[in-house]
Design an enzyme around this catalytic site. Structure first.
Site, PDB file in Angstrom:
ATOM      1  N   LYS A  37       0.919  -1.143   0.007  1.00  0.00           N
ATOM      2  CA  LYS A  37      -0.016   0.006   0.295  1.00  0.00           C
ATOM      3  C   LYS A  37       0.972   1.169  -0.098  1.00  0.00           C
ATOM      4  O   LYS A  37       1.873   1.155   0.096  1.00  0.00           O
ATOM      5  CB  LYS A  37      -0.711  -0.148   1.173  1.00  0.00           C
ATOM      6  N   TYR A 271      15.465  29.308  11.231  1.00  0.00           N
ATOM      7  CA  TYR A 271      14.374  29.871  11.590  1.00  0.00           C
ATOM      8  C   TYR A 271      14.160  29.822  13.125  1.00  0.00           C
ATOM      9  O   TYR A 271      14.164  28.766  13.539  1.00  0.00           O
ATOM     10  CB  TYR A 271      13.119  29.391  10.823  1.00  0.00           C
TER      11      TYR A 271
HETATM   12  C1  PLP Z   1      -0.305  -1.872   6.630  1.00  0.00           C
HETATM   13  C2  PLP Z   1      -1.000  -3.099   6.939  1.00  0.00           C
HETATM   14  C3  PLP Z   1      -0.225  -4.180   7.418  1.00  0.00           C
HETATM   15  C4  PLP Z   1       1.481  -4.156   7.352  1.00  0.00           C
HETATM   16  O1  PLP Z   1       1.689  -3.666   8.483  1.00  0.00           O
HETATM   17  P1  PLP Z   1       3.310  -3.479   8.945  1.00  0.00           P
HETATM   18  O2  PLP Z   1       3.272  -3.129  10.288  1.00  0.00           O
HETATM   19  O3  PLP Z   1       3.989  -2.807   7.878  1.00  0.00           O
HETATM   20  O4  PLP Z   1       3.958  -5.031   8.843  1.00  0.00           O
HETATM   21  C5  PLP Z   1      -0.906  -5.426   7.631  1.00  0.00           C
HETATM   22  N1  PLP Z   1      -2.270  -5.659   7.802  1.00  0.00           N
HETATM   23  C6  PLP Z   1      -2.964  -4.434   7.518  1.00  0.00           C
HETATM   24  C7  PLP Z   1      -4.212  -4.729   7.617  1.00  0.00           C
HETATM   25  C8  PLP Z   1      -2.362  -3.203   6.968  1.00  0.00           C
HETATM   26  O5  PLP Z   1      -3.120  -1.919   6.868  1.00  0.00           O
END
Ligand code: PLP
Length: 378
Positions: A37, A271
């Site tokens: 994702k 800044y």
């Molecule tokens: C993002 C996600 C993962 C992966 O999680 P990590 O901590 O990056 O291993 C697994 N399951 C779901 C439902 C997620 O949204």
């Protein structure tokens, strides 16, 4: 010349990290959803997925990404982690043969009423305490019964996502709660394990979700869902995890010194003048700022490498620049190479210093940073 900042994605690290996950779960009847994702956690889905092609499936959120994978030739499973957003998405799910999470009543109703060419594979999402998506665990049996009746549903996997697998490390109560509510469900497949669960709670994927009734592991399949591990960072920010497992960082971010300044005692930097020199000090100005994805709230002292020497940032991060201490790098000059994170400076350490997590730094890499994809380890 373009600005000297650039990111590198180490493609062989992805391949290697997937293999490490495979080794870790190989003693079980587990299959792997590689979670890609958010544009493969900022690494560039279209460029990197082939280096994860030994996976059993890809998990992602956006239908467009699923379609991209299909069009680029991926034929094995794809899981939509948030399910479908609108009823009409079912047409694409059907057409591209996607597996979908179902987390709400309206989605079940949509499946009941849809006219599809063939039934779809479904992940029934149970809410085990995160309280984001999913059916209440107490209703697991009822929902299962309902889903079973739906002709458009082919096979059902039980799924949940733990709130505390990485943080306080205790998921026993949540897991027991899921098991209790699923014990009368004749599921042969579950999916509960993100990276933190894979690392620290193996019992979750080495035993069936409906343990109390069905102890026949040989018929049971668990689909683990590693994300951050594949990219070579730790779910809890502890870099030791990565070392212990032999995971390799998949992303590095480099830039150069644009300028060198010599401060007098009492001079300030950036800044808000947040940093003040107590004595004369050489500092470097790096072509990297928050518009590149570097965390703006990284405080003075955030680790950074100049010509391979570990030093620290000074003062506020600006949009396009940040300042570093050159006391330990007397030879550094304009054009010196700076590693913001990568093979020699773990992204977890930078994230920790900035009060965030590696996930956020990876995903925030900005579109203006050119990325090169290299196939060797370095
Ligand atoms: C993002 C996600 C993962 C992966 O999680 P990590 O901590 O990056 O291993 C697994 N399951 C779901 C439902 C997620 O949204």
């Amino acid at each position: 010349m373009p600005r000297p900042i650039s990111a590198t994605v180490h493609l062989s690290a992805l391949h290697h990290n997937l293999k490490r996950v495979r080794d870790r779960v190989s003693c079980t009847n587990s299959k792997i959803w590689s979670v890609v994702k958010a544009n493969a956690y900022g690494h560039g889905l279209a460029h990197v997925w082939r280096y994860l092609e030994k996976t059993d499936g890809f998990a992602l959120l956006d239908l467009n990404d699923a379609v991209l994978l299909r069009e680029q030739g991926w034929q094995k499973p794809i899981l939509l982690l948030e399910g479908f957003f609108k009823t009409e998405d079912l047409t694409l799910i059907d057409h591209y043969n996607l597996t979908t999470v179902v987390h709400s009543d309206w989605q079940l109703a949509a499946l009941e009423n849809a006219k599809l060419k063939k039934p779809v594979e479904v992940y029934l999402k149970l809410n085990s305490g995160m309280n984001r998506l999913g059916f209440p665990c107490e209703e697991a049996h009822k929902i299962w019964q309902r889903a079973k009746q739906i002709a458009n549903i082919k096979h059902i996997t039980l799924m949940s996502h733990f709130a505390n697998a990485a943080h306080n490390g205790n998921i026993d109560n949540e897991y027991r709660f899921i098991q209790q509510n699923c014990q009368s469900i004749p599921a042969d497949c579950s999916s509960l394990a993100n990276s933190a669960v894979i690392l620290w709670h193996p019992s979750v994927y080495t035993s069936p979700i409906n343990n109390l009734l069905n102890n026949n592991l040989s018929h049971f399949c668990h689909w683990v869902r590693p994300g951050i591990m594949l990219y070579g960072a730790s779910p809890n920010g502890q870099v030791q995890t990565i070392k212990d497992l032999g995971l390799r960082p998949a992303m590095s971010l480099h830039s150069e010194l644009l300028a060198v300044q010599t401060l007098k005692a009492g001079d300030t930097v950036g800044y808000g003048s947040h940093y003040r020199a107590n004595e004369p000090q050489r500092i470097g100005i790096v072509a990297c700022g928050y518009a590149d994805g570097y965390p703006r709230n990284a405080p003075t002292g955030t680790p950074i490498l100049v010509e391979g020497v570990l030093t620290k940032t000074l003062g506020a991060v600006s949009m396009d620049m940040l300042a570093v201490d050159l006391t330990l790098c007397p030879h550094a000059q304009v054009g010196s190479i700076v590693e913001l994170w990568g093979n020699h400076l773990p992204i977890d350490n930078v994230a920790m210093a900035a009060g965030t997590i590696s996930y956020e730094l990876m995903c925030a890499l900005s579109a203006r940073v050119p990325v090169s994809f290299i196939a060797d380890g370095e």
